[in-house]
Design an enzyme around this catalytic site. Sequence first.
Site, PDB file in Angstrom:
ATOM      1  CG  HIS A  94      -1.940   0.928   1.367  1.00 19.45           C
ATOM      2  ND1 HIS A  94      -1.830   2.311   1.399  1.00 19.45           N
ATOM      3  CD2 HIS A  94      -3.313   0.572   1.164  1.00 19.45           C
ATOM      4  CE1 HIS A  94      -2.962   2.726   1.553  1.00 19.45           C
ATOM      5  NE2 HIS A  94      -3.997   1.976   1.440  1.00 19.45           N
ATOM      6  CG  LEU A 152      -3.088   1.128   5.593  1.00 19.96           C
ATOM      7  CD1 LEU A 152      -4.438   0.408   4.575  1.00 19.96           C
ATOM      8  CD2 LEU A 152      -1.954   0.990   4.747  1.00 19.96           C
ATOM      9  NE  ARG A 193      -4.022  -0.048  -2.418  1.00 22.33           N
ATOM     10  CZ  ARG A 193      -4.988  -0.568  -1.579  1.00 22.33           C
ATOM     11  NH1 ARG A 193      -4.708  -2.024  -1.337  1.00 22.33           N
ATOM     12  NH2 ARG A 193      -5.849  -0.275  -0.904  1.00 22.33           N
TER      13      ARG A 193
END
Length: 576
Positions: free
Chosen positions: A238, A252, A286
């Site tokens: 990520h 995150l 991503r």
Amino acid sequence: MALIERRLATTVLVIGTGGAGLRAAIELAESGVDVLAVGKRPKEDAHTALAAGGINAALATMDPEDSWQQHAADTLKESYLLADPRTTQIVTQGAARGIDDLERYGMAFAREGDGRISQRFFGAHKFRRTAFAGDYTGLEIQRTLIRRAEQLDIPVLDGVYITRLLVHDGAVFGAYGFDLTHGTRYLIHADAVILAAGGHTRIWRRTSSRRDENTGDSFRLAVEAGARLRDPELVQFHPSGIIEPENAAGTLVSEAARGEGGVLRNALGERFMTRYDPERMELSTRDRVALASYTEIKEGRGTPNGAVWLDVSHLPRQTIMTRLPRVYQTLLDLQMLDITREPIEIAPTAHYSMGGVWVRPEDHSTDVRGLYAIGEASSGLHGANRLGGNSLIELLVFGRITGQAAAAYSEALTAQPRSASAVARARAEIDDLLAADGPENVRALQRAIRNTMTEHAGVVRDEEGLLAGLAELTAIEKRMEDVGVHPDIAGYQDLAHAFDLKSAALAARATLEAALERRETRGCHNRGDYPDLDPSLQVNLVWSPTTGVTHESIPPIPDEISALMVDVSTEGKLVE
């Protein structure tokens, strides 16, 4: 102190109490089958609860022309042709039923004014097919499943660590483990076992998983029972994990921050996405944003901490408070940082295991009779890149199917041979670790594995680095023979960490060896020394300690689906 060992028996044992495990347990209980679910962390705190974005199903509530075939086509295209077409068809065809099940259990989805389930664009989907509940969809799903499990009186053992699957003559007959607080042993006999204990992203230094979860438990339990792994090298990074504080590194920052207009800059103040995707900039895919940030840091344009800046401070305060409330709160809690005024320091973070235990597409059975694997523990749906929102629907579809398959397997058994020697081995494994009084510290060795994987098997890999990583891992495995394990008044966490370490080492070896074999760049897997996609490697890589890495061909995509595999416009929507 006398050793206490509890003996339990059930028809089906479910290991893991996240979304996948609970959905399977619910299916069994609703069918009247005896089931026991076991998890090493509290079920309310399962990893599923962290999923924010949404859950995919071609319900066509917003775009009437959507279909399961188009969902399948988008999934296969995004997988860089490494997803299994049969698995993909089963999930996309069963998705609407999965949503129906959640509604039946009382899940509160976001809805349009006329009452239909609201769906939004998410990533490289052709149509709006992501259902959601605010920015806490996973948490709401987990709560819904826990509530349903309680209604059905499903026994759930929290805080029990499974150390070994019990196998005799190629068939599973239960599992062995211990209680994390008291050390009480558990010998659980079962006709069938469903493994739903997550992936292996915690073996990197920065990861969106919390401490002591996703350490590769599923991989080790399955492999030591005689199963194999598929595509362990395919790990999604990520783009935006925070880097401080150390104990929360990798947490995150939602991609909604970029979707709302957040800007990425390097330490020189340059908006560097102009170099990598000048059209989509921060709204790029991503894998591409993660690669861009990684490259900036690697080439010396990162911050002193080895990161880049994500800045939303130019957005109106009201926008941040209404559209990014979780991001705002998280940074305030963890860093005392006010994102309405200051940029966020981020770096790529290991996020999702797209490979996992080798399973058959139809029922997720493994090489071991009576053993099934689902959720992030399994493989087949995501290939080399996953569509955002697909992992949550996968839990529901295969939780249901595998629950039925395990029940049918149990019913067809005429007898179930057990093995005293298999149980004795499981007992001895714990005894030996508890007696271990060597100089090596389990936590230090875990950190060593994470450093090795971060250094040599991160966003970009090459042969030299992977070979160096394998050499380092071999040295760590040697040191693991001299660990000291010391349970204390607080419980048996140290013993759990020793098993986590074993799992991490096995998962790391599988990942490094498969990454070495995949001499190409495809999706999430970047090889600096092989920058191009190699059509001859459009295969799954299957790993076991005995056979090493073998190539497995992927069945052809049905015409009705391949005809729909087109490039999807990502204009105006956040690509995941």
